[in-house]
Design a protein around this motif. Structure first.
Motif, PDB file in Angstrom:
ATOM      1  N   GLU A 121      10.270   6.032   7.462  1.00 46.27           N
ATOM      2  CA  GLU A 121       9.593   5.475   8.638  1.00 46.27           C
ATOM      3  C   GLU A 121      10.294   4.205   9.113  1.00 46.27           C
ATOM      4  OE1 GLU A 121       5.552   4.990   7.401  1.00 46.27           O
ATOM      5  OE2 GLU A 121       5.352   7.117   6.883  1.00 46.27           O
ATOM      6  N   SER A 122      10.683   3.362   8.174  1.00 42.16           N
ATOM      7  CA  SER A 122      11.387   2.137   8.551  1.00 42.16           C
ATOM      8  C   SER A 122      12.723   2.445   9.213  1.00 42.16           C
ATOM      9  CB  SER A 122      11.595   1.245   7.330  1.00 42.16           C
ATOM     10  OG  SER A 122      10.381   0.671   6.894  1.00 42.16           O
ATOM     11  N   LEU A 123      13.453   3.397   8.651  1.00 39.31           N
ATOM     12  CA  LEU A 123      14.750   3.748   9.231  1.00 39.31           C
ATOM     13  C   LEU A 123      14.593   4.310  10.641  1.00 39.31           C
ATOM     14  CD1 LEU A 123      16.530   5.325   6.124  1.00 39.31           C
ATOM     15  CD2 LEU A 123      17.016   3.103   7.182  1.00 39.31           C
ATOM     16  N   GLU A 124      13.555   5.106  10.849  1.00 36.77           N
ATOM     17  CA  GLU A 124      13.332   5.659  12.188  1.00 36.77           C
ATOM     18  C   GLU A 124      13.062   4.536  13.190  1.00 36.77           C
ATOM     19  OE1 GLU A 124      10.556   8.950  14.534  1.00 36.77           O
ATOM     20  OE2 GLU A 124      10.160   8.499  12.423  1.00 36.77           O
ATOM     21  N   LYS A 125      12.243   3.563  12.797  1.00 34.71           N
ATOM     22  CA  LYS A 125      11.947   2.443  13.695  1.00 34.71           C
ATOM     23  C   LYS A 125      13.189   1.595  13.956  1.00 34.71           C
ATOM     24  CE  LYS A 125       7.111   2.202  12.262  1.00 34.71           C
ATOM     25  NZ  LYS A 125       6.111   1.480  11.442  1.00 34.71           N
ATOM     26  N   LEU A 126      13.999   1.429  12.941  1.00 35.79           N
ATOM     27  CA  LEU A 126      15.217   0.624  13.075  1.00 35.79           C
ATOM     28  C   LEU A 126      16.337   1.378  13.785  1.00 35.79           C
ATOM     29  CD1 LEU A 126      15.173  -0.919   9.497  1.00 35.79           C
ATOM     30  CD2 LEU A 126      14.993  -2.240  11.622  1.00 35.79           C
ATOM     31  N   ASP A 144       0.804  -1.217   0.000  1.00 33.82           N
ATOM     32  CA  ASP A 144       0.000   0.000   0.000  1.00 33.82           C
ATOM     33  C   ASP A 144       0.843   1.275   0.000  1.00 33.82           C
ATOM     34  OD1 ASP A 144       0.954   0.007   2.582  1.00 33.82           O
ATOM     35  OD2 ASP A 144      -1.015   0.027   3.556  1.00 33.82           O
ATOM     36  N   ARG A 145       2.179   1.117  -0.110  1.00 36.28           N
ATOM     37  CA  ARG A 145       3.067   2.276  -0.148  1.00 36.28           C
ATOM     38  C   ARG A 145       3.812   2.367  -1.480  1.00 36.28           C
ATOM     39  NH1 ARG A 145       4.019   3.975   5.082  1.00 36.28           N
ATOM     40  NH2 ARG A 145       4.366   6.016   4.138  1.00 36.28           N
ATOM     41  N   GLN A 146       3.308   1.713  -2.521  1.00 34.47           N
ATOM     42  CA  GLN A 146       4.034   1.665  -3.792  1.00 34.47           C
ATOM     43  C   GLN A 146       3.765   2.859  -4.702  1.00 34.47           C
ATOM     44  OE1 GLN A 146       3.391  -1.997  -5.901  1.00 34.47           O
ATOM     45  NE2 GLN A 146       4.294  -3.274  -4.322  1.00 34.47           N
ATOM     46  N   ALA A 147       2.660   3.555  -4.525  1.00 36.96           N
ATOM     47  CA  ALA A 147       2.263   4.600  -5.472  1.00 36.96           C
ATOM     48  C   ALA A 147       2.944   5.925  -5.171  1.00 36.96           C
ATOM     49  CB  ALA A 147       0.744   4.784  -5.437  1.00 36.96           C
ATOM     50  N   GLY A 148       3.114   6.742  -6.218  1.00 39.86           N
ATOM     51  CA  GLY A 148       3.612   8.099  -6.059  1.00 39.86           C
ATOM     52  C   GLY A 148       4.925   8.158  -5.314  1.00 39.86           C
ATOM     53  N   ASP A 149       5.004   9.092  -4.353  1.00 35.50           N
ATOM     54  CA  ASP A 149       6.221   9.242  -3.552  1.00 35.50           C
ATOM     55  C   ASP A 149       6.140   8.487  -2.225  1.00 35.50           C
ATOM     56  OD1 ASP A 149       7.551  10.842  -5.389  1.00 35.50           O
ATOM     57  OD2 ASP A 149       6.750  12.709  -4.550  1.00 35.50           O
ATOM     58  N   ALA A 150       5.114   7.660  -2.053  1.00 36.73           N
ATOM     59  CA  ALA A 150       4.941   6.942  -0.789  1.00 36.73           C
ATOM     60  C   ALA A 150       6.159   6.097  -0.408  1.00 36.73           C
ATOM     61  CB  ALA A 150       3.685   6.077  -0.843  1.00 36.73           C
ATOM     62  N   PRO A 151       6.875   5.475  -1.375  1.00 33.78           N
ATOM     63  CA  PRO A 151       8.046   4.701  -0.964  1.00 33.78           C
ATOM     64  C   PRO A 151       9.102   5.543  -0.251  1.00 33.78           C
ATOM     65  CG  PRO A 151       7.375   4.062  -3.171  1.00 33.78           C
ATOM     66  CD  PRO A 151       6.580   5.279  -2.814  1.00 33.78           C
ATOM     67  N   PRO A 196       0.329  -6.922  -8.696  1.00 33.36           N
ATOM     68  CA  PRO A 196       0.121  -6.435 -10.063  1.00 33.36           C
ATOM     69  C   PRO A 196      -1.225  -5.767 -10.301  1.00 33.36           C
ATOM     70  CG  PRO A 196       0.070  -8.851  -9.972  1.00 33.36           C
ATOM     71  CD  PRO A 196       0.602  -8.378  -8.667  1.00 33.36           C
ATOM     72  N   ASP A 197      -2.267  -6.180  -9.592  1.00 32.05           N
ATOM     73  CA  ASP A 197      -3.571  -5.548  -9.802  1.00 32.05           C
ATOM     74  C   ASP A 197      -3.574  -4.076  -9.377  1.00 32.05           C
ATOM     75  OD1 ASP A 197      -4.511  -7.900 -10.786  1.00 32.05           O
ATOM     76  OD2 ASP A 197      -5.991  -8.267  -9.211  1.00 32.05           O
ATOM     77  N   ASN A 198      -2.658  -3.707  -8.499  1.00 29.92           N
ATOM     78  CA  ASN A 198      -2.564  -2.308  -8.069  1.00 29.92           C
ATOM     79  C   ASN A 198      -1.862  -1.434  -9.103  1.00 29.92           C
ATOM     80  OD1 ASN A 198      -3.704  -3.317  -5.758  1.00 29.92           O
ATOM     81  ND2 ASN A 198      -1.863  -3.139  -4.503  1.00 29.92           N
ATOM     82  N   GLY A 199      -1.020  -2.060  -9.926  1.00 23.71           N
ATOM     83  CA  GLY A 199      -0.373  -1.349 -11.028  1.00 23.71           C
ATOM     84  C   GLY A 199       0.728  -0.378 -10.637  1.00 23.71           C
ATOM     85  N   ASN A 200       1.328  -0.576  -9.449  1.00 23.07           N
ATOM     86  CA  ASN A 200       2.304   0.409  -8.963  1.00 23.07           C
ATOM     87  C   ASN A 200       3.720  -0.136  -8.803  1.00 23.07           C
ATOM     88  OD1 ASN A 200       0.359   2.522  -8.623  1.00 23.07           O
ATOM     89  ND2 ASN A 200      -0.364   1.495  -6.763  1.00 23.07           N
ATOM     90  N   TYR A 201       3.962  -1.400  -9.154  1.00 21.26           N
ATOM     91  CA  TYR A 201       5.261  -1.954  -8.809  1.00 21.26           C
ATOM     92  C   TYR A 201       6.408  -1.372  -9.631  1.00 21.26           C
ATOM     93  CZ  TYR A 201       4.751  -5.420 -12.651  1.00 21.26           C
ATOM     94  OH  TYR A 201       4.577  -6.051 -13.865  1.00 21.26           O
ATOM     95  N   VAL A 202       6.133  -0.886 -10.851  1.00 16.29           N
ATOM     96  CA  VAL A 202       7.200  -0.224 -11.616  1.00 16.29           C
ATOM     97  C   VAL A 202       7.556   1.099 -10.951  1.00 16.29           C
ATOM     98  CG1 VAL A 202       7.830   0.818 -13.822  1.00 16.29           C
ATOM     99  CG2 VAL A 202       6.597  -1.365 -13.785  1.00 16.29           C
ATOM    100  N   ASN A 203       6.550   1.843 -10.544  1.00 20.12           N
ATOM    101  CA  ASN A 203       6.812   3.096  -9.822  1.00 20.12           C
ATOM    102  C   ASN A 203       7.598   2.822  -8.540  1.00 20.12           C
ATOM    103  OD1 ASN A 203       6.119   6.104  -9.241  1.00 20.12           O
ATOM    104  ND2 ASN A 203       5.533   5.029  -7.377  1.00 20.12           N
ATOM    105  N   ALA A 204       7.209   1.764  -7.838  1.00 17.05           N
ATOM    106  CA  ALA A 204       7.920   1.429  -6.606  1.00 17.05           C
ATOM    107  C   ALA A 204       9.391   1.162  -6.885  1.00 17.05           C
ATOM    108  CB  ALA A 204       7.272   0.212  -5.941  1.00 17.05           C
ATOM    109  N   TRP A 205       9.657   0.446  -7.962  1.00 18.87           N
ATOM    110  CA  TRP A 205      11.054   0.140  -8.306  1.00 18.87           C
ATOM    111  C   TRP A 205      11.810   1.422  -8.675  1.00 18.87           C
ATOM    112  CZ3 TRP A 205      14.501  -2.990  -7.025  1.00 18.87           C
ATOM    113  CH2 TRP A 205      15.657  -3.170  -7.787  1.00 18.87           C
ATOM    114  N   GLU A 206      11.173   2.299  -9.400  1.00 16.42           N
ATOM    115  CA  GLU A 206      11.814   3.580  -9.730  1.00 16.42           C
ATOM    116  C   GLU A 206      12.174   4.353  -8.462  1.00 16.42           C
ATOM    117  OE1 GLU A 206       9.541   4.301 -14.030  1.00 16.42           O
ATOM    118  OE2 GLU A 206       8.753   5.221 -12.186  1.00 16.42           O
ATOM    119  N   LYS A 207      11.280   4.324  -7.468  1.00 16.81           N
ATOM    120  CA  LYS A 207      11.547   5.048  -6.225  1.00 16.81           C
ATOM    121  C   LYS A 207      12.637   4.356  -5.404  1.00 16.81           C
ATOM    122  CE  LYS A 207       8.674   8.415  -6.895  1.00 16.81           C
ATOM    123  NZ  LYS A 207       8.228   8.064  -8.261  1.00 16.81           N
ATOM    124  N   LEU A 208      12.710   3.026  -5.478  1.00 21.23           N
ATOM    125  CA  LEU A 208      13.812   2.352  -4.779  1.00 21.23           C
ATOM    126  C   LEU A 208      15.165   2.751  -5.365  1.00 21.23           C
ATOM    127  CD1 LEU A 208      11.657   0.675  -3.263  1.00 21.23           C
ATOM    128  CD2 LEU A 208      13.192  -1.293  -3.515  1.00 21.23           C
TER     129      LEU A 208
END
Length: 276
Positions: free
Chosen positions: A93-98, A80-87, A113-125
């Protein structure tokens, strides 16, 4: 302490081949169990945002006194964090917790895949890696069609793909693709999650008897010999020590082949197309 072998990723970084996973570890128990894992000799910890226990991992890191450069920490971006700038917000947030300024490996947890955001997520990674918040980037549960899309879109190949993999379900289509593209495979559920009688299989039991090892140790050794990265989960310090005590023996070619022959398309968890 055991000297755990490392593998070199396609970005030049190295990764310990054996680690400790905290999937389904209760947040209240995480600090204690990760400290036990450190005591047993593990330095590679695999967590994820969705596990809800990153803070416990961070508390164990802080309490351990182990130098940061001796640790390898992985976490993952949830669906649920794959879209836009959410990653970008999710990694912070993960770094703060860690309690860290960077992780060693950040993964897209599922393609969803049904959400259609995994390419965007990879770009943000890729952006996250370039910012220094992770040293390496990869994916989890991605099939060849997902890998083709993200590589074609960005020209960047994941360092790893973390997939369900155990003797009854070896995903050769994915592992062959990974080998051809220089992607290391991480095996989750390496012992089949206890969902079938893996330890009673004749090749596993026979190899265990022959080497004076437990069936779990034999299967984990098989994973290492397959060239995979593996992080079994246990809540027992004794079992943690057993799981790491697999570096002093080798399966014979015949034993290894007999375990490989247990493949029967025996998936025990969700298919990547079904998780969103």
């Amino acid at each position: 302490m055991a000297i755990i072998p490392t593998l070199t990723l396609n970005d030049g970084n190295t990764i310990p081949q054996l680690g400790y996973g905290v999937f389904k570890v209760a947040p209240a128990e995480t600090e204690r169990l990760v400290l036990d894992a450190f005591e047993a000799g593990y330095r590679h910890i695999d967590t994820a945002a969705i596990y809800g226990n990153e803070a416990g991992v961070g508390a164990a890191i802080a309490a351990s006194g182990i130098p940061r450069d001796e640790l390898f920490i992985t976490t993952k971006l949830w669906n649920d964090r794959q879209a836009g700038d959410a990653p970008l917000a999710a990694i912070d947030e993960s770094l703060e917790k860690l309690g860290l300024d960077h992780v060693d490996l950040y993964l897209v947890h599922w393609p969803a895949p049904d959400n259609g955001n995994y390419v965007n997520a990879w770009e943000k990674l890729i952006d996250i890696r370039e910012s220094g918040r992770t040293r390496s980037i990869g994916v989890s549960n991605h099939l060849p069609e997902h890998l083709d899309r993200i590589i074609a879109a960005t020209g960047v190949t994941p360092a790893v793909d973390q997939i369900e993999l155990h003797p009854a379900y070896q995903q050769r289509e994915v592992t062959d693709y990974a080998a051809a593209h220089g992607i290391k495979i991480e095996s989750w559920g390496p012992l089949g999650q206890g969902k079938y009688p893996l330890f009673d299989e004749q090749p596993v039991a026979a190899a265990a008897a022959a080497h004076g090892k437990t069936p779990a140790q034999v299967v984990l050794r098989w994973h290492l010999e397959e060239g995979e990265i593996v992080f079994p989960k246990s809540s027992s310090l004794t079992r943690m020590r057993e799981n790491i005590d697999i570096l002093d023996f080798e399966l014979t070619p015949e034993e290894h082949a007999a375990i490989t022959a247990l493949e029967r398309d025996g998936r025990v968890s969700a298919h990547p197309s079904e998780v969103h």
